[in-house]
Design an enzyme around this catalytic site. Structure first.
Site, PDB file in Angstrom:
ATOM      1  CG  LEU A 143      -1.955  -1.015   1.422  1.00 41.60           C
ATOM      2  CD1 LEU A 143      -2.649  -0.828   2.774  1.00 41.60           C
ATOM      3  CD2 LEU A 143      -2.973  -0.939   0.300  1.00 41.60           C
ATOM      4  CG  ASP A 144       0.314   4.757  -2.491  1.00 36.36           C
ATOM      5  OD1 ASP A 144       1.185   4.082  -3.083  1.00 36.36           O
ATOM      6  OD2 ASP A 144      -0.563   5.412  -3.082  1.00 36.36           O
ATOM      7  CE  LYS A 145       6.054   8.267   2.537  1.00 35.44           C
ATOM      8  NZ  LYS A 145       6.175   9.223   3.588  1.00 35.44           N
ATOM      9  CG  ASP A 146       1.166   9.300   2.961  1.00 36.49           C
ATOM     10  OD1 ASP A 146       1.698   9.362   4.076  1.00 36.49           O
ATOM     11  OD2 ASP A 146       1.647   9.813   1.939  1.00 36.49           O
ATOM     12  CB  THR A 147      -3.088   4.019   1.590  1.00 38.67           C
ATOM     13  OG1 THR A 147      -2.950   5.000   0.567  1.00 38.67           O
ATOM     14  CG2 THR A 147      -4.444   3.357   1.465  1.00 38.67           C
TER      15      THR A 147
END
Length: 199
Positions: free
Chosen positions: A34-38
């Site tokens: 996952l994107d690190k901000d998700t």
């Protein structure tokens, strides 16, 4: 918590899996990222065979991937809406930003679920997996994800932590379905009843 360790993030999900199962004949291994901000659901395989099957399913786009997102503004469509763009990364390393207009194909379907206080809760079904895809596709249409300052959000919902994008449901070929409810608070919780009603 990032999926893999890096110079700025020595702690990572993959490291915790290895530490939790030191005697396992096969170290549980992440099948995707996952994107690190998700926030949200991420799958790990307990066997090499399961890992290969999951990775093949992600690569061949046979995994159903549903995200939940609180966006700013009033979503204009009541029916499901297909979003198609060409996306590319621009900018110096470490500060890249994804922009629409050229690059790789990005495709998703958006369905509104709920409206509240100038925000809309959307179900986003992802058909491709480009970097920051959902964030860019929604922002470029005037609906940045709440809390996503990088892509145009003015602020997040009260009490929200980070950006309000959550990997909620994954369905693998063969019928295995996994879900994880979002952790949002501050009046922007999503009740089990709402999630149960989502098609």
């Amino acid at each position: 918590l990032p999926a893999q360790p890096g110079s700025k993030h020595p702690d990572a999900l993959s490291s915790r899996l290895a530490a939790a199962y030191p005697e396992a004949p096969f170290t549980p291994t992440l099948a995707h990222r996952l994107d690190k901000d998700t926030s949200g659901l991420i799958l790990a395989a307990k066997t090499y065979r399961a890992l290969r099957a999951a990775q093949d399913a992600f690569r061949n786009h046979t995994v159903l991937k549903d995200y939940l997102a609180w966006v700013e503004g009033v979503w204009p469509e009541a029916a499901p809406l297909t979003l198609y763009d060409l996306l590319e990364k621009q900018g110096p390393s470490g500060r890249e930003k994804v922009t629409p207009g050229a690059g790789k194909e990005a495709l998703c379907e958006v369905r509104p679920i709920l409206a509240k206080e100038g925000h809309a809760l959307l179900l986003v079904r992802l058909f491709t997996g480009r970097t920051h895809q959902i964030r860019v596709q929604l922002s470029s249409r005037g609906h940045p994800i709440a809390g996503d300052v990088k892509y145009g959000s003015r602020s997040g919902p009260p009490g929200a932590q980070g950006i309000c994008l959550h990997a909620w449901r994954l369905a693998l070929p063969g019928g295995q379905v996994f879900t994880a409810p979002p952790p949002w608070r501050g009046g922007f919780e999503v009740s089990p009843q709402i999630l149960k009603a989502v098609p």
